[in-house]
Design a protein around this motif. Structure first.
Motif, PDB file in Angstrom:
ATOM      1  N   MET A  52      34.337  41.273  48.032  1.00  0.00           N
ATOM      2  CA  MET A  52      34.767  40.630  46.789  1.00  0.00           C
ATOM      3  C   MET A  52      33.848  40.993  45.635  1.00  0.00           C
ATOM      4  O   MET A  52      32.650  41.181  45.816  1.00  0.00           O
ATOM      5  N   GLN A  53      34.417  41.103  44.468  1.00  0.00           N
ATOM      6  CA  GLN A  53      33.662  41.374  43.258  1.00  0.00           C
ATOM      7  C   GLN A  53      32.994  40.092  42.768  1.00  0.00           C
ATOM      8  O   GLN A  53      33.498  38.992  43.022  1.00  0.00           O
ATOM      9  N   PRO A  54      31.888  40.201  42.079  1.00  0.00           N
ATOM     10  CA  PRO A  54      31.240  39.013  41.527  1.00  0.00           C
ATOM     11  C   PRO A  54      32.196  38.225  40.619  1.00  0.00           C
ATOM     12  O   PRO A  54      33.046  38.819  39.948  1.00  0.00           O
ATOM     13  N   HIS A  55      32.066  36.942  40.629  1.00  0.00           N
ATOM     14  CA  HIS A  55      32.849  36.018  39.803  1.00  0.00           C
ATOM     15  C   HIS A  55      34.318  35.940  40.209  1.00  0.00           C
ATOM     16  O   HIS A  55      35.139  35.460  39.435  1.00  0.00           O
ATOM     17  N   THR A  56      34.658  36.405  41.394  1.00  0.00           N
ATOM     18  CA  THR A  56      36.017  36.271  41.900  1.00  0.00           C
ATOM     19  C   THR A  56      36.216  34.851  42.396  1.00  0.00           C
ATOM     20  O   THR A  56      35.395  34.323  43.144  1.00  0.00           O
TER      21      THR A  56
END
Length: 59
Positions: free
Chosen positions: A24-28
């Motif tokens: 997952m990408q940050p801030h997802t």
């Protein structure tokens, strides 16, 4: 609370989802869903079977 850290744990990721959460990408936005041990073990078994099928297809 965990015995070693002394901090409150709001949730944990089941082993079947560890590869997904790791990509997952940050801030997802993430949502935790309450599952019991039986459901977590079934998910791990299903994930293992899926990975085995992929490995077989690639050989």
């Amino acid at each position: 609370a965990v015995s070693g850290g002394g901090y409150f744990m709001i949730g944990t990721v089941i082993s079947a989802d560890m590869d997904l959460i790791g990509q997952m990408q940050p801030h997802t936005a993430t949502r935790f869903i309450k599952v019991d041990m039986k459901t977590a073990l079934e998910a791990r078994h299903d994930r293992s079977r899926l990975l085995d099928d992929i490995r077989k297809a690639l050989t």
